[in-house]
Design a protein around this motif. Structure first.
Motif, mmCIF file in Angstrom:
data_model
loop_
_atom_site.group_PDB
_atom_site.id
_atom_site.type_symbol
_atom_site.label_atom_id
_atom_site.label_comp_id
_atom_site.label_asym_id
_atom_site.label_seq_id
_atom_site.Cartn_x
_atom_site.Cartn_y
_atom_site.Cartn_z
ATOM 1 N N SER A 84 0.837 -1.210 0.000
ATOM 2 C CA SER A 84 0.000 0.000 0.000
ATOM 3 C C SER A 84 0.875 1.265 0.000
ATOM 4 O O SER A 84 1.704 1.446 0.905
ATOM 5 N N PRO A 85 0.678 2.189 -0.957
ATOM 6 C CA PRO A 85 1.440 3.440 -0.954
ATOM 7 C C PRO A 85 1.139 4.285 0.292
ATOM 8 O O PRO A 85 2.026 4.952 0.817
ATOM 9 N N GLU A 86 -0.110 4.236 0.768
ATOM 10 C CA GLU A 86 -0.459 5.026 1.967
ATOM 11 C C GLU A 86 0.319 4.527 3.184
ATOM 12 O O GLU A 86 0.826 5.310 3.987
ATOM 13 N N VAL A 87 0.404 3.210 3.313
ATOM 14 C CA VAL A 87 1.133 2.654 4.463
ATOM 15 C C VAL A 87 2.624 2.969 4.311
ATOM 16 O O VAL A 87 3.291 3.380 5.275
ATOM 17 N N ALA A 88 3.160 2.827 3.091
ATOM 18 C CA ALA A 88 4.591 3.114 2.877
ATOM 19 C C ALA A 88 4.899 4.559 3.257
ATOM 20 O O ALA A 88 5.949 4.847 3.836
ATOM 21 N N HIS A 89 3.977 5.465 2.960
ATOM 22 C CA HIS A 89 4.231 6.880 3.248
ATOM 23 C C HIS A 89 4.108 7.196 4.745
ATOM 24 O O HIS A 89 4.930 7.919 5.299
ATOM 25 N N LEU A 94 5.625 -0.497 9.265
ATOM 26 C CA LEU A 94 4.606 -1.534 9.086
ATOM 27 C C LEU A 94 4.728 -2.177 7.697
ATOM 28 O O LEU A 94 4.561 -3.387 7.550
ATOM 29 N N THR A 95 5.029 -1.363 6.685
ATOM 30 C CA THR A 95 5.292 -1.918 5.352
ATOM 31 C C THR A 95 6.403 -2.962 5.452
ATOM 32 O O THR A 95 6.282 -4.081 4.935
#
Ligand code: FAD
Length: 290
Positions: A84-89, A94-95
Motif C-alpha cells: 500500500s502506498p499510503e502505508v509506505a508513506h 509496518l510496510t
C-alpha cells in the motif's frame, strides 16, 4: 475429530455481532487461519462449535486515510499492507514488517488483526504497530471503542479481548509528517519457523540534530509486546552520538526481559545480538528524516 460444526461468514459488523450473540458456542473468529487452523489441528486450541469468518466484514477490510489518521482494518491481508502506498508513506515500519512475514502464500491470507489478536510478543506486525502508536478499535455487543494498543495484551498468547464476545475492527495510526520516520528490522533464522529471533521497530521525530520524540519496540522483550520506554527517555532531546546510543542501550537492557524460546533462541543470545539490531534500526530511522 471434527474441529468445528458451523462456519459463518457475516458481511457487516452488525451481522458479526449478531452471530457472536446467538451462534452455538464456543465461537471464535477466524481470519487467514494461518495461526488458528494449525492450533486447532495440532490440539493447542480446543475444538469449537462455530468459526466466525471475519474476512468479508466490510468495516474490517478498509485501508484508508480518514482525517488525520490512517485506518487499517483487522481483516486486511498483510500483502495488501506491504504494497500500500499510503502505508509506505505514513507507516514505513509496518510496510517493512508485513513484507517480511512468512512467504507470499501466507501473506496473501494472513491478516494484521490475526497477527495482533494472537498476542505473541514478537509478532512482526504487532511490533511495528506498537512503535507507530496505533490504537485498536474493538467491537462488542455494547458498541465499539478505541483502546491504546498495549492494553490488548495480557501475556504470551493471551489478549485482553473477551473470548467469543469481542472483535478487533482495525487500527488507527497517526499520519507521518516530513520530520518523522519509522523503520522495522528483524533477525531471523534461515528457513526460520514463523517468528523472528528478535525484531525491532523505531519511530522518531527529528528537529535538526535533535531527537524530539521517539518510540522503540522490541520483540520479544518480555511477556507482552515491549516498548523500551527507558531508552526512549534517554534519547529524547538528544543528538544521536555513540555515547547517547550507549546510554540508551544500557537503559534498554535494564528494562527488557529477554526470553528463551525452544525453537528460536536463548535469552542470552538475544541479549548478545540486540545491540546491533537496535543500532541499525535507530540509525536507519534517523537517516530517513529530512
Ligand atoms: C509458515 C508460517 C510463517 C509465518 N511467519 C510469520 C512471520 O514471519 N511473522 C509473524 O509475525 N507471523 C508469522 N506467522 C504467523 C501468522 O501467519 C501471522 O501471525 C498472521 O498475521 C496471523 O493472521 P491470520 O489472519 O492468519 O490469523 P488467524 O489464524 O485467522 O487468527 C489468529 C488468532 O487471532 C484471532 N483473530 C483473528 N482475527 C481477529 C479479529 N479481527 N478480532 C479478534 N480476534 C481475531 C483468531 O481467533 C485467532 O485466535 C507465520 C505463520 C506461518 C504458518
Amino acid at each position: 475429530m471434527t474441529l468445528w460444526q458451523n462456519y459463518l461468514q457475516p458481511k457487516t459488523l452488525s451481522e458479526a455481532m449478531d452471530a457472536l450473540a446467538n451462534a452455538p458456542r464456543p465461537i471464535i473468529p477466524i481470519a487467514g487461519g494461518t495461526d488458528l487452523l494449525l492450533d486447532l489441528e495440532q490440539g493447542r486450541h480446543s475444538p469449537v462449535q462455530t468459526l466466525l469468518d471475519v474476512n468479508s466484514i466490510e468495516e474490517m477490510t478498509r485501508l484508508e486515510i480518514t482525517g488525520d489518521e490512517l485506518f487499517i482494518g483487522a481483516s486486511v491481508p498483510v500483502n495488501r499492507i506491504a504494497t500500500s502506498p499510503e502505508v509506505a508513506h505514513h507507516a514505513q515500519a509496518l510496510t517493512e514488517a508485513c513484507d517480511l512475514i512468512a512467504g507470499p502464500q501466507v501473506r496473501n491470507v494472513a491478516t494484521l488483526g490475526g497477527n495482533v489478536a494472537h498476542a505473541l510478543p514478537a509478532a512482526d506486525g504487532t511490533i511495528a504497530l506498537l512503535a507507530l502508536d496505533a490504537q485498536a478499535e474493538v467491537a462488542s455487543l455494547s458498541g465499539t471503542r478505541r483502546i491504546p494498543f498495549q492494553e490488548l495484551f495480557l501475556g504470551p498468547g493471551k489478549s485482553s479481548l473477551k473470548h467469543g464476545e469481542e472483535l478487533i475492527v482495525g487500527f488507527h495510526l497517526p499520519l507521518t509528517n516530513s520530520h518523522q520516520a519509522s523503520c522495522f528490522k528483524r533477525i531471523m533464522r534461515p528457513q526460520g519457523v514463523a517468528l523472528p529471533i528478535l525484531n525491532c521497530a523505531v519511530w522518531l521525530e527529528r528537529e535538526n540534530d535533535i531527537i524530539k520524540d521517539i518510540r522503540i519496540a522490541i520483540g520479544p522483550g518480555g511477556g507482552t509486546p515491549f516498548r523500551a520506554t527507558q531508552a526512549e527517555d534517554v534519547l529524547r532531546g538528544k543528538s544521536l552520538h555513540e555515547a547517547t546510543f550507549e546510554s540508551a542501550f544500557e537503559a534498554l537492557l535494564a528494562q527488557a526481559q529477554f526470553r528463551t524460546s525452544a525453537r528460536r533462541a536463548s535469552a542470552d543470545y538475544r541479549q548478545h545480538i540486540v545491540s546491533g539490531l537496535f543500532k541499525d534500526t535507530l540509525e536507519n530511522t534517523w537517516q530517513r528524516v529530512i
